[in-house]
Design a protein around this motif. Structure first.
Motif, PDB file in Angstrom:
ATOM      1  N   GLY A 182       0.820  -1.200   0.000  1.00  0.00           N
ATOM      2  CA  GLY A 182       0.000   0.000   0.000  1.00  0.00           C
ATOM      3  C   GLY A 182       0.856   1.251   0.000  1.00  0.00           C
ATOM      4  O   GLY A 182       2.035   1.219   0.376  1.00  0.00           O
ATOM      5  N   GLY A 183       0.258   2.380  -0.414  1.00  0.00           N
ATOM      6  CA  GLY A 183       0.958   3.649  -0.333  1.00  0.00           C
ATOM      7  C   GLY A 183       1.484   4.193  -1.631  1.00  0.00           C
ATOM      8  O   GLY A 183       2.410   5.016  -1.626  1.00  0.00           O
ATOM      9  N   TYR A 184       0.888   3.799  -2.753  1.00  0.00           N
ATOM     10  CA  TYR A 184       1.321   4.330  -4.049  1.00  0.00           C
ATOM     11  C   TYR A 184       0.558   5.602  -4.408  1.00  0.00           C
ATOM     12  O   TYR A 184      -0.563   5.825  -3.935  1.00  0.00           O
ATOM     13  CB  TYR A 184       1.088   3.294  -5.152  1.00  0.00           C
ATOM     14  CG  TYR A 184       2.134   2.207  -5.192  1.00  0.00           C
ATOM     15  CD1 TYR A 184       3.321   2.387  -5.900  1.00  0.00           C
ATOM     16  CD2 TYR A 184       1.941   1.003  -4.530  1.00  0.00           C
ATOM     17  CE1 TYR A 184       4.289   1.388  -5.942  1.00  0.00           C
ATOM     18  CE2 TYR A 184       2.901  -0.001  -4.566  1.00  0.00           C
ATOM     19  CZ  TYR A 184       4.063   0.205  -5.271  1.00  0.00           C
ATOM     20  OH  TYR A 184       5.015  -0.786  -5.312  1.00  0.00           O
ATOM     21  N   ASN A 185       1.180   6.403  -5.273  1.00  0.00           N
ATOM     22  CA  ASN A 185       0.439   7.526  -5.849  1.00  0.00           C
ATOM     23  C   ASN A 185      -0.456   6.992  -6.962  1.00  0.00           C
ATOM     24  O   ASN A 185      -0.422   5.809  -7.299  1.00  0.00           O
ATOM     25  CB  ASN A 185       1.386   8.612  -6.365  1.00  0.00           C
ATOM     26  CG  ASN A 185       2.321   8.113  -7.455  1.00  0.00           C
ATOM     27  OD1 ASN A 185       2.338   6.935  -7.797  1.00  0.00           O
ATOM     28  ND2 ASN A 185       3.113   9.018  -7.999  1.00  0.00           N
ATOM     29  N   SER A 186      -1.261   7.858  -7.566  1.00  0.00           N
ATOM     30  CA  SER A 186      -2.268   7.412  -8.527  1.00  0.00           C
ATOM     31  C   SER A 186      -1.665   6.887  -9.826  1.00  0.00           C
ATOM     32  O   SER A 186      -2.338   6.186 -10.588  1.00  0.00           O
ATOM     33  CB  SER A 186      -3.242   8.545  -8.847  1.00  0.00           C
ATOM     34  OG  SER A 186      -2.550   9.662  -9.380  1.00  0.00           O
ATOM     35  N   THR A 187      -0.403   7.207 -10.102  1.00  0.00           N
ATOM     36  CA  THR A 187       0.248   6.701 -11.313  1.00  0.00           C
ATOM     37  C   THR A 187       1.137   5.497 -11.020  1.00  0.00           C
ATOM     38  O   THR A 187       1.758   4.960 -11.928  1.00  0.00           O
ATOM     39  CB  THR A 187       1.092   7.810 -11.973  1.00  0.00           C
ATOM     40  OG1 THR A 187       2.069   8.284 -11.024  1.00  0.00           O
ATOM     41  CG2 THR A 187       0.210   8.971 -12.416  1.00  0.00           C
ATOM     42  N   PHE A 188       1.206   5.092  -9.765  1.00  0.00           N
ATOM     43  CA  PHE A 188       1.979   3.930  -9.330  1.00  0.00           C
ATOM     44  C   PHE A 188       3.464   4.070  -9.664  1.00  0.00           C
ATOM     45  O   PHE A 188       4.143   3.088  -9.957  1.00  0.00           O
ATOM     46  CB  PHE A 188       1.411   2.644  -9.947  1.00  0.00           C
ATOM     47  CG  PHE A 188       0.000   2.352  -9.516  1.00  0.00           C
ATOM     48  CD1 PHE A 188      -0.261   1.749  -8.297  1.00  0.00           C
ATOM     49  CD2 PHE A 188      -1.065   2.710 -10.335  1.00  0.00           C
ATOM     50  CE1 PHE A 188      -1.565   1.493  -7.895  1.00  0.00           C
ATOM     51  CE2 PHE A 188      -2.372   2.460  -9.943  1.00  0.00           C
ATOM     52  CZ  PHE A 188      -2.624   1.843  -8.719  1.00  0.00           C
ATOM     53  N   THR A 189       3.943   5.297  -9.613  1.00  0.00           N
ATOM     54  CA  THR A 189       5.363   5.545  -9.857  1.00  0.00           C
ATOM     55  C   THR A 189       6.124   5.819  -8.563  1.00  0.00           C
ATOM     56  O   THR A 189       7.351   5.735  -8.540  1.00  0.00           O
ATOM     57  CB  THR A 189       5.549   6.742 -10.806  1.00  0.00           C
ATOM     58  OG1 THR A 189       4.865   7.884 -10.264  1.00  0.00           O
ATOM     59  CG2 THR A 189       4.988   6.418 -12.190  1.00  0.00           C
ATOM     60  N   THR A 190       5.396   6.153  -7.496  1.00  0.00           N
ATOM     61  CA  THR A 190       6.015   6.462  -6.208  1.00  0.00           C
ATOM     62  C   THR A 190       5.263   5.748  -5.105  1.00  0.00           C
ATOM     63  O   THR A 190       4.025   5.729  -5.097  1.00  0.00           O
ATOM     64  CB  THR A 190       5.998   7.976  -5.942  1.00  0.00           C
ATOM     65  OG1 THR A 190       6.699   8.650  -6.996  1.00  0.00           O
ATOM     66  CG2 THR A 190       6.654   8.298  -4.615  1.00  0.00           C
ATOM     67  N   ARG A 191       5.991   5.182  -4.184  1.00  0.00           N
ATOM     68  CA  ARG A 191       5.369   4.536  -3.029  1.00  0.00           C
ATOM     69  C   ARG A 191       5.884   5.175  -1.744  1.00  0.00           C
ATOM     70  O   ARG A 191       7.077   5.118  -1.447  1.00  0.00           O
ATOM     71  CB  ARG A 191       5.646   3.038  -3.020  1.00  0.00           C
ATOM     72  CG  ARG A 191       4.994   2.318  -1.832  1.00  0.00           C
ATOM     73  CD  ARG A 191       5.163   0.810  -1.888  1.00  0.00           C
ATOM     74  NE  ARG A 191       4.638   0.210  -0.682  1.00  0.00           N
ATOM     75  CZ  ARG A 191       5.339  -0.032   0.417  1.00  0.00           C
ATOM     76  NH1 ARG A 191       6.641   0.239   0.438  1.00  0.00           N
ATOM     77  NH2 ARG A 191       4.776  -0.557   1.488  1.00  0.00           N
ATOM     78  N   TYR A 192       4.964   5.790  -1.015  1.00  0.00           N
ATOM     79  CA  TYR A 192       5.294   6.437   0.258  1.00  0.00           C
ATOM     80  C   TYR A 192       4.007   6.479   1.070  1.00  0.00           C
ATOM     81  O   TYR A 192       3.171   7.351   0.881  1.00  0.00           O
ATOM     82  CB  TYR A 192       5.859   7.837   0.015  1.00  0.00           C
ATOM     83  CG  TYR A 192       6.326   8.546   1.272  1.00  0.00           C
ATOM     84  CD1 TYR A 192       6.969   7.856   2.287  1.00  0.00           C
ATOM     85  CD2 TYR A 192       6.135   9.913   1.428  1.00  0.00           C
ATOM     86  CE1 TYR A 192       7.399   8.497   3.429  1.00  0.00           C
ATOM     87  CE2 TYR A 192       6.560  10.572   2.566  1.00  0.00           C
ATOM     88  CZ  TYR A 192       7.200   9.865   3.561  1.00  0.00           C
ATOM     89  OH  TYR A 192       7.617  10.505   4.692  1.00  0.00           O
ATOM     90  N   ASN A 244       4.746  -5.440   8.061  1.00  0.00           N
ATOM     91  CA  ASN A 244       5.521  -4.277   8.490  1.00  0.00           C
ATOM     92  C   ASN A 244       4.900  -2.967   7.998  1.00  0.00           C
ATOM     93  O   ASN A 244       4.188  -2.937   6.984  1.00  0.00           O
ATOM     94  CB  ASN A 244       6.967  -4.376   7.979  1.00  0.00           C
ATOM     95  CG  ASN A 244       7.073  -4.264   6.470  1.00  0.00           C
ATOM     96  OD1 ASN A 244       6.562  -5.116   5.746  1.00  0.00           O
ATOM     97  ND2 ASN A 244       7.749  -3.225   5.996  1.00  0.00           N
ATOM     98  N   ASP A 245       5.148  -1.920   8.749  1.00  0.00           N
ATOM     99  CA  ASP A 245       4.764  -0.549   8.387  1.00  0.00           C
ATOM    100  C   ASP A 245       3.253  -0.402   8.156  1.00  0.00           C
ATOM    101  O   ASP A 245       2.825   0.305   7.242  1.00  0.00           O
ATOM    102  CB  ASP A 245       5.528  -0.085   7.146  1.00  0.00           C
ATOM    103  CG  ASP A 245       7.024  -0.023   7.394  1.00  0.00           C
ATOM    104  OD1 ASP A 245       7.431   0.562   8.410  1.00  0.00           O
ATOM    105  OD2 ASP A 245       7.791  -0.588   6.578  1.00  0.00           O
ATOM    106  N   PRO A 298      -1.588   7.394   2.200  1.00  0.00           N
ATOM    107  CA  PRO A 298      -2.079   6.327   3.076  1.00  0.00           C
ATOM    108  C   PRO A 298      -3.240   5.550   2.461  1.00  0.00           C
ATOM    109  O   PRO A 298      -4.090   6.109   1.780  1.00  0.00           O
ATOM    110  CB  PRO A 298      -2.524   7.087   4.327  1.00  0.00           C
ATOM    111  CG  PRO A 298      -2.867   8.455   3.837  1.00  0.00           C
ATOM    112  CD  PRO A 298      -1.901   8.735   2.723  1.00  0.00           C
ATOM    113  N   VAL A 299      -3.229   4.256   2.710  1.00  0.00           N
ATOM    114  CA  VAL A 299      -4.322   3.380   2.287  1.00  0.00           C
ATOM    115  C   VAL A 299      -5.183   3.104   3.512  1.00  0.00           C
ATOM    116  O   VAL A 299      -4.816   2.312   4.386  1.00  0.00           O
ATOM    117  CB  VAL A 299      -3.784   2.069   1.690  1.00  0.00           C
ATOM    118  CG1 VAL A 299      -4.931   1.113   1.375  1.00  0.00           C
ATOM    119  CG2 VAL A 299      -2.973   2.355   0.427  1.00  0.00           C
ATOM    120  N   ASN A 300      -6.308   3.785   3.601  1.00  0.00           N
ATOM    121  CA  ASN A 300      -7.194   3.672   4.752  1.00  0.00           C
ATOM    122  C   ASN A 300      -8.298   2.664   4.465  1.00  0.00           C
ATOM    123  O   ASN A 300      -9.139   2.873   3.597  1.00  0.00           O
ATOM    124  CB  ASN A 300      -7.811   5.034   5.082  1.00  0.00           C
ATOM    125  CG  ASN A 300      -6.751   6.062   5.447  1.00  0.00           C
ATOM    126  OD1 ASN A 300      -5.905   5.834   6.310  1.00  0.00           O
ATOM    127  ND2 ASN A 300      -6.780   7.211   4.770  1.00  0.00           N
TER     128      ASN A 300
END
Length: 277
Positions: free
Chosen positions: A150-160, A219-220, A165-167
């Motif tokens: 979980g935690g990608y941006n809408s283009t799936f190029t960055t994960r943070y 994790n995380d 957040p994935v709620n």
């Protein structure tokens, strides 16, 4: 078109004049020799070059036509151990689980993962997922491994996950995610619900007790505002199976019976987890 291709040898024309000279324009200029044979051979090879160029053009056009008639190549993700399903709650439509057409809910990905076999991954973009059907159950029918990120941006190029957040709204569910006899990883998810009205079973349960040597990592993730009859996170392994629970946050969770925020059984290492009310 290819069957009609043939080659004809073209003989150079005869040269009736062995040599000639072009008179100089000025008296000081030397005569410019003009060899008839060289001249006629030049014309001959120019014609051959043009003929060859024409045939090459026909070959290229024919090849393009033949390729256009072939069906498109299909990528088999199983062959390269790279099956990825994408989820984004902001996508409008049913979705296909691809990067360009992600599923709008996690439930669709959890259902589609069945039968994809080994090394399947689920990428989830940040958002609030409150239109889900629980529980999600993953077992050996998936194959040997499942990884949920979980935690990608809408283009799936960055994960943070802190920024995206994935709620997951677990309100009213008895159990959210149950994983049995699989290796893999669950990371970057937030499970929450209203106190007294949230999950009444294990929010996340990992059960690896078969005759395998699997390792599973949790994790995380964040677990908060859950009211549970069991434990919020339960990881149970035996035999040669192992587990790791790391960098998770447990906040303001409650159990109406004997459950705990974190229950680990067997060869499970727990480190750097934060538990507070």
């Amino acid at each position: 078109w290819f069957a009609g291709l043939s080659y004809q040898k073209i003989k150079p024309p005869k040269c009736s004049i062995k040599s000639a000279s072009v008179k100089p324009k000025l008296a000081t200029e030397a005569p410019l020799p003009l060899n008839c044979k060289q001249h006629t051979l030049t014309q001959h090879y120019m014609k051959r070059l043009l003929n060859i160029t024409a045939w090459v053009g026909l070959l290229v056009l024919g090849a393009q036509s033949a390729l256009a008639a072939l069906p498109p190549l299909q990528f088999d993700c199983k062959q390269f151990n790279s099956c990825i399903l994408y989820v984004d709650d902001s996508y409008q439509g049913a979705g296909a689980g691809t990067k360009d057409q992600p599923y709008p809910n996690i439930t669709a990905a959890m259902n589609s993962v069945q039968g994809l076999e080994d090394y399947t991954q689920i990428y989830i973009a940040g958002g609030t997922y409150d239109n889900e059907t629980f529980p999600w159950q993953l077992d050996a029918t998936v194959g040997h491994q499942i990884r949920v990120y979980g935690g990608y941006n809408s283009t799936f190029t960055t994960r943070y996950s802190a920024q995206y957040p994935v709620n997951i709204d677990a309100s009213g569910a008895a159990q959210i995610l149950e994983i049995d006899d699989l290796a893999g990883n669950v990371t970057g998810l937030t499970f929450y619900g209203s106190i007294g009205n949230a999950g009444n079973g294990n929010i996340l349960s990992v059960q690896n007790t078969g005759a395998t040597s699997y390792s599973f990592i949790v994790n995380d993730n964040i677990f908060y505002n859950n009211n549970d009859n069991g434990s919020i996170l339960r990881v149970n392994v035996s035999g040669s199976n192992t587990g790791l629970v790391e960098n998770n946050i447990f906040r303001n969770n409650d159990s109406s019976t004997s459950g705990t925020a974190l229950a680990i059984i067997g060869e499970v290492e727990a480190r750097n987890n934060l538990l507070y009310s």
